[in-house]
Design an enzyme around this catalytic site. Sequence first.
Site, PDB file in Angstrom:
ATOM      1  N   LYS A  93       0.817  -1.216   0.000  1.00  0.00           N
ATOM      2  CA  LYS A  93       0.000   0.000   0.000  1.00  0.00           C
ATOM      3  C   LYS A  93       0.847   1.260   0.000  1.00  0.00           C
ATOM      4  CE  LYS A  93      -4.392  -1.445   2.045  1.00  0.00           C
ATOM      5  NZ  LYS A  93      -5.388  -1.085   3.076  1.00  0.00           N
ATOM      6  N   LYS A 139      -7.618 -10.071  -8.857  1.00  0.00           N
ATOM      7  CA  LYS A 139      -8.711 -10.059  -7.888  1.00  0.00           C
ATOM      8  C   LYS A 139      -9.810  -9.082  -8.305  1.00  0.00           C
ATOM      9  CE  LYS A 139      -8.564 -10.018  -3.155  1.00  0.00           C
ATOM     10  NZ  LYS A 139      -8.031  -9.816  -1.800  1.00  0.00           N
ATOM     11  N   LYS A 190     -12.637  -2.980  -6.267  1.00  0.00           N
ATOM     12  CA  LYS A 190     -13.481  -1.791  -6.363  1.00  0.00           C
ATOM     13  C   LYS A 190     -12.812  -0.712  -7.208  1.00  0.00           C
ATOM     14  CE  LYS A 190     -11.663   0.975  -2.726  1.00  0.00           C
ATOM     15  NZ  LYS A 190     -11.764   2.426  -2.709  1.00  0.00           N
TER      16      LYS A 190
END
Length: 349
Positions: free
Chosen positions: A118, A210, A213
């Site tokens: 991240k 994956k 969103k």
Amino acid sequence: MAITERVFSGVQPTGNLHLGNYLGAIVNFVKLQETHNCVYCVVDMHAITVPVTVWGGPDELRRNTREVTAAFIASGIDPAKQIIFNQSQVSGHAELAWVFNCVARLGWLNRMTQFKEKAGKDRENASVGLYDYPVLMASDILLYRATHVPVGEDQKQHLELCRDIAQKFNNDFSASIAAQGHDGNYFPMPEPVITGAATRVMSLRDGTKKMSKSDASDNSRINLTDDADTIAQKIRRAKTDPEPLPSEEDGLKTRPEADNLVGIYSALADRPKSEVLREFGGAQFSGFKTSLADLAVEKLAPIAAEMKRLTGDPGYIDQVLTDGGDRARAIANETMNAVRDIMGFIHKR
Ligand code: TRP
């Protein structure tokens, strides 16, 4: 006080809930309420660890917090029997995190792969909160002395850190824990609960990625708010390969898109993949997709409709969250008072 079984899990209010969140987490939350007391938390304090331009600011946060809450209720979690609340309402999460900040070691946090992902290249610019994220997560779980934590594969390392923190706390303060009359392990060693055929739902456009969103293509995911027509259309357009479906699971190994669609069917139908393949093996994709679209619409469209109804009544949602917050706080206060005594923090009784 003896340790009893309790489930805790958290979902970040980051918007755009999709089939991956549903099958990977929420379905299991619904199942676990049959056997356990459950605490389900919308982790708004975790959401703000990324830049505000990413989490979207206060209006987005409120909207997304209510959306996750609506998804919980619409999926079948009973807010009267289980606890549903947002993290920031219970100050114990932050307070326990401070104590755990002083238990956890820098070396432990430096090993966390999610932080590395991240934070990316510009680690100097990551928030201190993002670095400390796993300690706050350990506090979430241990504040309720939870024993079982339904999580996705990607959270297993954080759960191991949580166990390390629990163990070091129990060990560092063992004399004080005993002096306060608790049995040896004040904090339990929470176990991950990883179940379900489709804990990893992949993109409908690329079976190796994956479902996310943040994917630019809305066709790559089924949003929990999609209506029946949109769901059916996205499944019809899902990427496949030219071969018919295999009759055995082995035949899915090198076919990520086929594997993903069979996995989704299996999870939605709550039937093993092998059984699904026995039914559809040898069939062309077009027929299988029709059955999958019907099944997905049957299972998901009512949830979308109920979410829409619930988010139209924010007063009710907020009431669920504040009521859940009150019940969560009652448990949290017990833990925090015990922790204060164990640490030697003088407090009002
Ligand atoms: N980190 C989890 C995720 O992104 C969310 C989370 C926060 C959580 N606190 C938790 C999950 C405690 C389980 C238990 O999925």
